[in-house]
Scaffold this motif. Sequence first.
Motif, PDB file in Angstrom:
ATOM      1  N   UNK A 120       0.803  -1.233  -0.035  1.00 61.51           N
ATOM      2  CA  UNK A 120       0.076  -0.164   0.024  1.00 61.51           C
ATOM      3  C   UNK A 120       0.653   1.124   0.008  1.00 61.51           C
ATOM      4  N   UNK A 121       2.373   1.099  -0.014  1.00 62.12           N
ATOM      5  CA  UNK A 121       3.206   2.243  -0.066  1.00 62.12           C
ATOM      6  C   UNK A 121       2.901   3.258   0.927  1.00 62.12           C
ATOM      7  N   UNK A 122       2.466   2.772   2.086  1.00 58.89           N
ATOM      8  CA  UNK A 122       2.212   3.828   3.194  1.00 58.89           C
ATOM      9  C   UNK A 122       3.553   3.966   4.183  1.00 58.89           C
ATOM     10  N   UNK A 123       3.542   5.104   5.021  1.00 55.61           N
ATOM     11  CA  UNK A 123       4.584   5.493   6.049  1.00 55.61           C
ATOM     12  C   UNK A 123       4.155   4.957   7.257  1.00 55.61           C
ATOM     13  N   UNK A 124       5.223   4.590   8.234  1.00 55.28           N
ATOM     14  CA  UNK A 124       4.574   4.106   9.521  1.00 55.28           C
ATOM     15  C   UNK A 124       5.653   5.021  10.511  1.00 55.28           C
ATOM     16  N   UNK A 125       5.021   5.491  11.585  1.00 55.97           N
ATOM     17  CA  UNK A 125       5.241   6.520  12.631  1.00 55.97           C
ATOM     18  C   UNK A 125       4.911   5.578  13.793  1.00 55.97           C
ATOM     19  N   UNK A 126       5.823   5.612  14.902  1.00 52.09           N
ATOM     20  CA  UNK A 126       5.665   5.151  16.155  1.00 52.09           C
ATOM     21  C   UNK A 126       5.984   5.681  17.347  1.00 52.09           C
ATOM     22  N   UNK A 127       5.567   5.526  18.652  1.00 48.16           N
ATOM     23  CA  UNK A 127       6.205   5.904  19.914  1.00 48.16           C
ATOM     24  C   UNK A 127       6.257   4.709  20.828  1.00 48.16           C
ATOM     25  N   UNK A 128       7.564   4.556  21.336  1.00 48.02           N
ATOM     26  CA  UNK A 128       7.457   3.428  22.550  1.00 48.02           C
ATOM     27  C   UNK A 128       8.074   4.252  23.656  1.00 48.02           C
ATOM     28  N   UNK A 129       7.282   4.257  24.708  1.00 44.33           N
ATOM     29  CA  UNK A 129       7.938   5.017  25.978  1.00 44.33           C
ATOM     30  C   UNK A 129       9.143   4.428  26.588  1.00 44.33           C
ATOM     31  N   UNK A 130       9.976   5.382  26.858  1.00 46.71           N
ATOM     32  CA  UNK A 130      11.210   5.102  27.625  1.00 46.71           C
ATOM     33  C   UNK A 130      11.045   4.116  28.685  1.00 46.71           C
TER      34      UNK A 130
ATOM     35  N   UNK B 120      -3.341  -7.678   0.433  1.00 49.37           N
ATOM     36  CA  UNK B 120      -3.025  -6.516  -0.480  1.00 49.37           C
ATOM     37  C   UNK B 120      -3.269  -5.199  -0.138  1.00 49.37           C
ATOM     38  N   UNK B 121      -2.671  -4.246  -0.570  1.00 50.90           N
ATOM     39  CA  UNK B 121      -2.619  -2.977  -0.505  1.00 50.90           C
ATOM     40  C   UNK B 121      -2.549  -2.379   0.906  1.00 50.90           C
ATOM     41  N   UNK B 122      -3.172  -1.204   1.218  1.00 52.78           N
ATOM     42  CA  UNK B 122      -3.046  -0.587   2.561  1.00 52.78           C
ATOM     43  C   UNK B 122      -3.376  -1.548   3.563  1.00 52.78           C
ATOM     44  N   UNK B 123      -4.344  -2.271   3.622  1.00 49.93           N
ATOM     45  CA  UNK B 123      -4.728  -3.205   4.912  1.00 49.93           C
ATOM     46  C   UNK B 123      -3.382  -4.180   5.041  1.00 49.93           C
ATOM     47  N   UNK B 124      -2.844  -4.780   3.938  1.00 53.33           N
ATOM     48  CA  UNK B 124      -1.747  -5.462   4.148  1.00 53.33           C
ATOM     49  C   UNK B 124      -0.549  -4.745   4.623  1.00 53.33           C
ATOM     50  N   UNK B 125      -0.304  -3.517   4.299  1.00 53.74           N
ATOM     51  CA  UNK B 125       0.989  -2.772   4.725  1.00 53.74           C
ATOM     52  C   UNK B 125       0.619  -2.290   6.380  1.00 53.74           C
ATOM     53  N   UNK B 126      -0.636  -2.157   6.793  1.00 55.46           N
ATOM     54  CA  UNK B 126      -0.787  -1.950   8.207  1.00 55.46           C
ATOM     55  C   UNK B 126      -0.513  -3.066   8.985  1.00 55.46           C
ATOM     56  N   UNK B 127      -1.015  -4.321   8.378  1.00 57.61           N
ATOM     57  CA  UNK B 127      -0.849  -5.618   9.085  1.00 57.61           C
ATOM     58  C   UNK B 127       0.769  -5.812   9.131  1.00 57.61           C
ATOM     59  N   UNK B 128       1.604  -5.381   8.041  1.00 56.81           N
ATOM     60  CA  UNK B 128       3.231  -5.962   8.281  1.00 56.81           C
ATOM     61  C   UNK B 128       3.698  -4.817   9.293  1.00 56.81           C
ATOM     62  N   UNK B 129       3.333  -3.330   9.394  1.00 50.61           N
ATOM     63  CA  UNK B 129       3.860  -2.625  10.441  1.00 50.61           C
ATOM     64  C   UNK B 129       3.567  -3.241  12.004  1.00 50.61           C
ATOM     65  N   UNK B 130       2.407  -3.807  12.108  1.00 50.53           N
ATOM     66  CA  UNK B 130       2.038  -4.429  13.224  1.00 50.53           C
ATOM     67  C   UNK B 130       2.858  -5.633  13.652  1.00 50.53           C
ATOM     68  N   UNK B 131       3.270  -6.334  12.738  1.00 49.67           N
ATOM     69  CA  UNK B 131       4.031  -7.480  12.914  1.00 49.67           C
ATOM     70  C   UNK B 131       5.444  -7.142  13.273  1.00 49.67           C
ATOM     71  N   UNK B 132       5.929  -5.968  12.505  1.00 43.58           N
ATOM     72  CA  UNK B 132       7.159  -5.436  12.968  1.00 43.58           C
ATOM     73  C   UNK B 132       7.155  -5.048  14.273  1.00 43.58           C
ATOM     74  N   UNK B 133       6.442  -4.052  14.427  1.00 42.38           N
ATOM     75  CA  UNK B 133       6.179  -3.473  15.898  1.00 42.38           C
ATOM     76  C   UNK B 133       6.269  -4.813  17.134  1.00 42.38           C
ATOM     77  N   UNK B 134       5.299  -5.600  16.887  1.00 47.01           N
ATOM     78  CA  UNK B 134       5.340  -6.841  17.907  1.00 47.01           C
ATOM     79  C   UNK B 134       6.861  -7.406  18.086  1.00 47.01           C
ATOM     80  N   UNK B 135       7.484  -7.582  16.985  1.00 46.76           N
ATOM     81  CA  UNK B 135       8.788  -8.441  17.100  1.00 46.76           C
ATOM     82  C   UNK B 135       9.801  -7.553  17.596  1.00 46.76           C
ATOM     83  N   UNK B 136      10.084  -6.122  16.974  1.00 46.98           N
ATOM     84  CA  UNK B 136      11.189  -5.504  17.220  1.00 46.98           C
ATOM     85  C   UNK B 136      10.999  -4.794  18.849  1.00 46.98           C
TER      86      UNK B 136
END
Length: 371
Positions: free
Chosen positions: A41-51, A117-133
């Motif tokens: 979906x060619x989206x950007x991803x921003x995040x905040x993780x508290x110290x 596919x598309x934006x929905x898939x991009x968002x799901x991928x962001x979530x997976x990356x956040x959970x792991x990282x």
Amino acid sequence: MRNISDTLARLAALRAAAPGAGSEAIPSVLDTLEGFGTNPGALLAKYHVPAGLGPQAPLVVVLHGCTQNAAGYDHGSGWSALADRAGFAVLFPEQKRANNPNLCFNWFMPEDTKRGGGEACSISEMIGAMLLEHDLDPARVYITGLSAGGAMTAVMLATYPELFAGGAIIAGLPFGSARSMPEALDRMRGHGGPDGKALAALVREASGHDGPWPTVSIWHGTADHTVAPANMDLIAAQWHGLHGTGAAPHGVEKTGNHTRSIWRGGAGGVAIERHEIAGMGHGTPIDPNGPDGLGHAMPHMLDIGVSSTALIARSWGIADTGLAQTAGRLLRMIVPAAAAPVAAEPQGTMQRAGGVQKIIEDALRTAGLMR
């Protein structure tokens, strides 16, 4: 079918009414998530993780509205500020103008609203990356959004229901109600579209999910002239069928202009919430001067004395150790032990002036927890 001149006129009206003008200039505490997947979906991803955030903390995914960006919606809603207090991570998918000139998530485009596919898939991928990282808890992932972000929240709950424990749709629309721009504009006005039973079937068909469904919180103002309030009832109807509830709520509570209706699921917990704000227009309800002190008033971030951010987080059980308990501890320190006990009040029932509430507010200000 709408003719092209009518469609263009509606688009112009939507652009004029869209939330978040000028949000690009707002300073941000958000970091950028890079390399999170194929990102179809060619989206950007921003995040905040508290110290100092510990392992297995919750994750909240927040979707902005049209013309907004992640920083603007975060500033207006206060999600990162609450994350710092309560101890959870926040992920903000962000739209790009190359995908949509008004920065709307494409909640009505079939290629962006399907699993895989598309934006929905991009968002799901962001979530997976956040959970792991960041070693977050996959059983406590939640999602919320405003307007087009609210409609995209409905998309994510339908296409990836196994990812989410709960979702909150603010001034949004039900999944599958539109499959083109002309249809989207009609549905926003409350015209046409599938009924509740058909809408529930669309969710079942979107993923083949056979497990428990996420809880759903629905927020809408009765004076919303951008997304008709009829969509609030359609979203509720879509999820009644999925959670197996009847149309009549199991409970209704009213505080001022805020009416909350609840439907309980098979296990007895609240499966669906419907928050109707009388007289509120199109936007996210906030209460920056209230006990939680979250957010900032700006276009379509509406200071009406109701903090949807705080109430949504508490309904998910991820902010129970925040200011509500801090206020209780401060109150016990201030009120003499011999004084009569103070009964806990339901969400939103405290009045700001006088008595015990003034004591709590003064104590919070002294502690630096409230302006």
